[in-house]
Design a protein around this motif. Structure first.
Motif, PDB file in Angstrom:
ATOM      1  N   UNK A  48       0.841  -1.209   0.000  1.00 51.63           N
ATOM      2  CA  UNK A  48       0.000   0.000   0.000  1.00 51.63           C
ATOM      3  C   UNK A  48       0.871   1.251   0.000  1.00 51.63           C
ATOM      4  N   UNK A  49       0.305   2.413  -0.399  1.00 52.03           N
ATOM      5  CA  UNK A  49       1.105   3.633  -0.572  1.00 52.03           C
ATOM      6  C   UNK A  49       1.843   4.122   0.673  1.00 52.03           C
ATOM      7  N   UNK A  50       1.304   3.917   1.863  1.00 51.61           N
ATOM      8  CA  UNK A  50       1.988   4.370   3.067  1.00 51.61           C
ATOM      9  C   UNK A  50       1.832   5.860   3.317  1.00 51.61           C
ATOM     10  N   UNK A  51       2.684   6.384   4.189  1.00 54.45           N
ATOM     11  CA  UNK A  51       2.650   7.793   4.581  1.00 54.45           C
ATOM     12  C   UNK A  51       3.922   8.478   4.115  1.00 54.45           C
ATOM     13  N   UNK A  52       3.785   9.606   3.453  1.00 50.73           N
ATOM     14  CA  UNK A  52       4.969  10.323   2.985  1.00 50.73           C
ATOM     15  C   UNK A  52       5.612  11.070   4.153  1.00 50.73           C
ATOM     16  N   UNK A  53       6.866  10.755   4.422  1.00 45.68           N
ATOM     17  CA  UNK A  53       7.629  11.426   5.476  1.00 45.68           C
ATOM     18  C   UNK A  53       8.885  12.026   4.878  1.00 45.68           C
ATOM     19  N   UNK A  54       9.205  13.249   5.291  1.00 41.20           N
ATOM     20  CA  UNK A  54      10.458  13.843   4.820  1.00 41.20           C
ATOM     21  C   UNK A  54      11.602  13.443   5.737  1.00 41.20           C
ATOM     22  N   UNK A  55      12.807  13.853   5.386  1.00 35.97           N
ATOM     23  CA  UNK A  55      13.991  13.426   6.127  1.00 35.97           C
ATOM     24  C   UNK A  55      13.931  13.831   7.592  1.00 35.97           C
ATOM     25  N   UNK A  56      13.441  15.040   7.871  1.00 35.58           N
ATOM     26  CA  UNK A  56      13.355  15.503   9.257  1.00 35.58           C
ATOM     27  C   UNK A  56      12.347  14.665  10.046  1.00 35.58           C
TER      28      UNK A  56
END
Length: 197
Positions: A48-56
């Protein structure tokens, strides 16, 4: 320029249940998405697509745990910017282990440990970069398919045979193969035996 981001299925703290580092505490960073879609995959939810998280955001999540070893797994991590993620984690002082099917050749030179578990297709370059080649073994596994990975073993790269689903018949097949090819190693899924994530 905005921070880099990745689609993440989950982040959790546990012990490594497979291969060379069995029993070692680690934070698992499971990236989402895998185009291979193997029917025997035990983490289909990560398709599934999941959650977009940035590096921070990823570093904030990792800071919740007392362990500095991070296992990047999937899904298939090499279908996203894996070299960029490795660089982010290394710059924050983490030891980085990679688990990949090896189908996508990418730069993993900054990683501390690379496990390639071939499925339908695999890059020869990724096999040469592997510290461990992990083969999932079932009653349907073609023995010639196992043998084709023997030439990749060397002082750096070890072959591990893992019985699918820890089924007894698959364990017995792995034991037989390891006894016939003593440079290989048996890898049962410890986390499943312990009933932990």
């Amino acid at each position: 320029m905005p921070p880099l981001s990745w689609n993440v299925s989950e982040v959790f703290y546990s012990v490594q249940g497979e291969g060379r580092h069995t029993g070692m505490p680690a934070v698992f960073l499971r990236l989402s998405g895998c185009s291979m879609g193997c029917d025997f995959c035990d983490t289909k939810y990560a398709f599934a697509p999941g959650t977009q998280l940035n590096s921070l955001q990823i570093l904030v999540e990792l800071a919740k745990y007392p362990c500095k070893t991070v296992v990047i797994t999937g899904g298939e991590p090499a279908e996203q910017d894996l070299p960029g993620l490795i660089a982010v984690l290394k710059s924050a002082g983490h030891s980085v282990h990679i688990e990949t099917n090896g189908a996508h050749d990418c730069d993993v030179s900054q990683a501390d440990f690379v496990c390639v578990s071939p499925k339908k297709t695999v890059s020869q370059n990724m096999l040469q970069k592997a510290d461990v080649i992990k083969l999932v073994i079932s009653q349907n596994t073609d023995l010639k398919d196992v043998e084709k990975y023997y030439p990749y073993e060397n002082e750096k790269t070890t072959l591990y045979l893992q019985p699918q689903d820890n089924l007894q018949e698959n364990i017995e097949r792995c034991l037989q193969l390891v006894k016939q090819h003593p440079s290989a190693r048996l890898s049962v899924q410890l986390h499943k035996l312990l009933n932990v994530k």
